[in-house]
Design a protein around this motif. Structure first.
Motif, PDB file in Angstrom:
ATOM      1  N   ASP A  18      -6.311  -4.362 -20.193  1.00  0.00           N
ATOM      2  CA  ASP A  18      -7.146  -3.398 -19.467  1.00  0.00           C
ATOM      3  C   ASP A  18      -7.147  -2.061 -20.192  1.00  0.00           C
ATOM      4  O   ASP A  18      -6.099  -1.566 -20.616  1.00  0.00           O
ATOM      5  N   GLU A  19      -8.337  -1.470 -20.301  1.00  0.00           N
ATOM      6  CA  GLU A  19      -8.484  -0.161 -20.948  1.00  0.00           C
ATOM      7  C   GLU A  19      -9.315   0.764 -20.059  1.00  0.00           C
ATOM      8  O   GLU A  19     -10.062   0.305 -19.193  1.00  0.00           O
ATOM      9  N   LEU A  20      -9.180   2.053 -20.308  1.00  0.00           N
ATOM     10  CA  LEU A  20     -10.012   3.055 -19.652  1.00  0.00           C
ATOM     11  C   LEU A  20     -10.818   3.767 -20.718  1.00  0.00           C
ATOM     12  O   LEU A  20     -10.258   4.428 -21.596  1.00  0.00           O
ATOM     13  N   GLU A  21     -12.131   3.599 -20.674  1.00  0.00           N
ATOM     14  CA  GLU A  21     -12.982   4.241 -21.668  1.00  0.00           C
ATOM     15  C   GLU A  21     -13.085   5.733 -21.393  1.00  0.00           C
ATOM     16  O   GLU A  21     -12.851   6.202 -20.277  1.00  0.00           O
ATOM     17  N   SER A  22     -13.470   6.479 -22.415  1.00  0.00           N
ATOM     18  CA  SER A  22     -13.574   7.930 -22.283  1.00  0.00           C
ATOM     19  C   SER A  22     -14.595   8.340 -21.235  1.00  0.00           C
ATOM     20  O   SER A  22     -14.493   9.413 -20.631  1.00  0.00           O
ATOM     21  N   ASN A  23     -15.597   7.483 -20.996  1.00  0.00           N
ATOM     22  CA  ASN A  23     -16.631   7.796 -20.006  1.00  0.00           C
ATOM     23  C   ASN A  23     -16.243   7.375 -18.589  1.00  0.00           C
ATOM     24  O   ASN A  23     -17.055   7.459 -17.673  1.00  0.00           O
ATOM     25  N   GLY A  24     -14.991   6.928 -18.413  1.00  0.00           N
ATOM     26  CA  GLY A  24     -14.510   6.587 -17.080  1.00  0.00           C
ATOM     27  C   GLY A  24     -14.664   5.138 -16.690  1.00  0.00           C
ATOM     28  O   GLY A  24     -14.225   4.737 -15.610  1.00  0.00           O
ATOM     29  N   HIS A  25     -15.279   4.328 -17.534  1.00  0.00           N
ATOM     30  CA  HIS A  25     -15.447   2.916 -17.212  1.00  0.00           C
ATOM     31  C   HIS A  25     -14.162   2.134 -17.497  1.00  0.00           C
ATOM     32  O   HIS A  25     -13.448   2.424 -18.465  1.00  0.00           O
ATOM     33  N   LEU A  26     -13.895   1.149 -16.663  1.00  0.00           N
ATOM     34  CA  LEU A  26     -12.813   0.212 -16.927  1.00  0.00           C
ATOM     35  C   LEU A  26     -13.333  -0.871 -17.860  1.00  0.00           C
ATOM     36  O   LEU A  26     -14.478  -1.315 -17.737  1.00  0.00           O
ATOM     37  N   HIS A  27     -12.497  -1.286 -18.788  1.00  0.00           N
ATOM     38  CA  HIS A  27     -12.865  -2.324 -19.757  1.00  0.00           C
ATOM     39  C   HIS A  27     -11.771  -3.381 -19.730  1.00  0.00           C
ATOM     40  O   HIS A  27     -10.611  -3.094 -20.002  1.00  0.00           O
ATOM     41  N   ARG A  28     -12.139  -4.588 -19.377  1.00  0.00           N
ATOM     42  CA  ARG A  28     -11.157  -5.678 -19.255  1.00  0.00           C
ATOM     43  C   ARG A  28     -11.495  -6.795 -20.237  1.00  0.00           C
ATOM     44  O   ARG A  28     -12.635  -7.246 -20.321  1.00  0.00           O
ATOM     45  N   THR A  29     -10.466  -7.242 -20.983  1.00  0.00           N
ATOM     46  CA  THR A  29     -10.595  -8.363 -21.902  1.00  0.00           C
ATOM     47  C   THR A  29      -9.742  -9.510 -21.388  1.00  0.00           C
ATOM     48  O   THR A  29      -8.538  -9.352 -21.169  1.00  0.00           O
TER      49      THR A  29
END
Length: 264
Positions: A147-158
């Motif tokens: 799980d990551e948090l993008e700079s624009n506030g979106h969550l990114h899950r792989t």
């Protein structure tokens, strides 16, 4: 010409221009950012926002090094040559995708299970290991989530639905340096078919903690792998204040601190 290009891409017109919102640095979400499941038939997440702690069978892998995780892709091609030994065309013969991470919490049981095999690790109540054997991993093929948090506030899950450990770094025990397990895993086709890897992006619905479930049963004890509902039910039953806790790591730490004070 531009209109035709937009139609072919199937994108809104403004996505053809430069957009700084599409750029991000690598950064983890609050709390656990790497998860593993050793079940034969895992329950997979289907979006970017559902907390992994609420999905049965998944365990946190704790803190990663500043390198985060690395994904790599290699494609083998089969070259078709003519009589003059010139390449006339190529066809893709094999695609391999690997993921590497350095796990800093080497005494966390789930991390030790990755390196030494699930059946070779005995676990303490606090989620650490108390005894491990350097044996065969039993060809285990766990599932992973990063799980990551993008700079624009979106969550990114792989999601890697099934993987096999293919490379294990040396474990350094130098004075003053962190001990960690560096491991590389190769993505495998899932047993049920379909794609081996999926990714999602989404804006989080809310950053506020959920209200405790009034009907949640109270566990006899909790540990670092307990769910949000278990931690909140336990805290409520024992009069422990979880105000200000935004993730399960904070909730568990607050419970431990309160119980330590009570034992003095």
């Amino acid at each position: 010409m531009a209109e035709e290009r937009e139609n072919n891409l199937g994108l809104a017109p403004d996505t053809l221009d430069l957009n700084s919102a599409f750029v991000s640095v690598a950064q983890p979400i609050e709390g656990g950012a790497a998860w593993v499941c050793f079940d034969e038939n895992p329950v997979y997440p289907t979006d970017a926002v559902t907390p992994m702690s609420s999905i049965p069978g998944w365990y946190s892998l704790g803190e990663l090094s500043t390198n985060g995780f690395t994904e790599a892709k290699s494609v083998s091609s089969d070259a078709k040559r003519g009589w003059h030994n010139t390449v006339l065309l190529t066809s893709e013969s094999e695609t391999t995708e690997t993921y590497k991470a350095e796990f800093l919490e080497y005494v966390r049981a789930s991390v030790a299970m990755l390196r030494y095999g699930k059946d070779n690790v005995d676990v303490n109540e606090d989620g650490s290991w108390k005894h491990l054997k350097h044996g065969s991993t039993g060809n285990q093929t766990p599932a992973f989530v990063f799980d990551e948090l993008e700079s624009n506030g979106h969550l990114h899950r792989t999601l890697v639905k099934r993987a096999s450990g293919t490379e294990f770094d040396n474990v350094g025990h130098e004075v003053g340096n962190l001990i960690y397990y560096g491991m590389t895993f190769t993505a495998l086709a899932p047993k049920g078919g379909g794609e081996a890897i999926e990714e999602w992006r989404a804006k989080p619905a809310s950053d506020s903690p959920s209200e405790p479930d009034e009907d949640a049963s109270v566990p006899e004890s909790v540990n670092s792998n307990s769910t949000t509902a278990e931690l909140e039910a336990y805290a409520k039953a024992h009069g422990i204040d979880l105000s200000g806790c935004t993730n399960n790591a904070d909730r568990y730490a607050a419970i431990q601190a309160a119980e330590s004070l009570g034992a003095e």
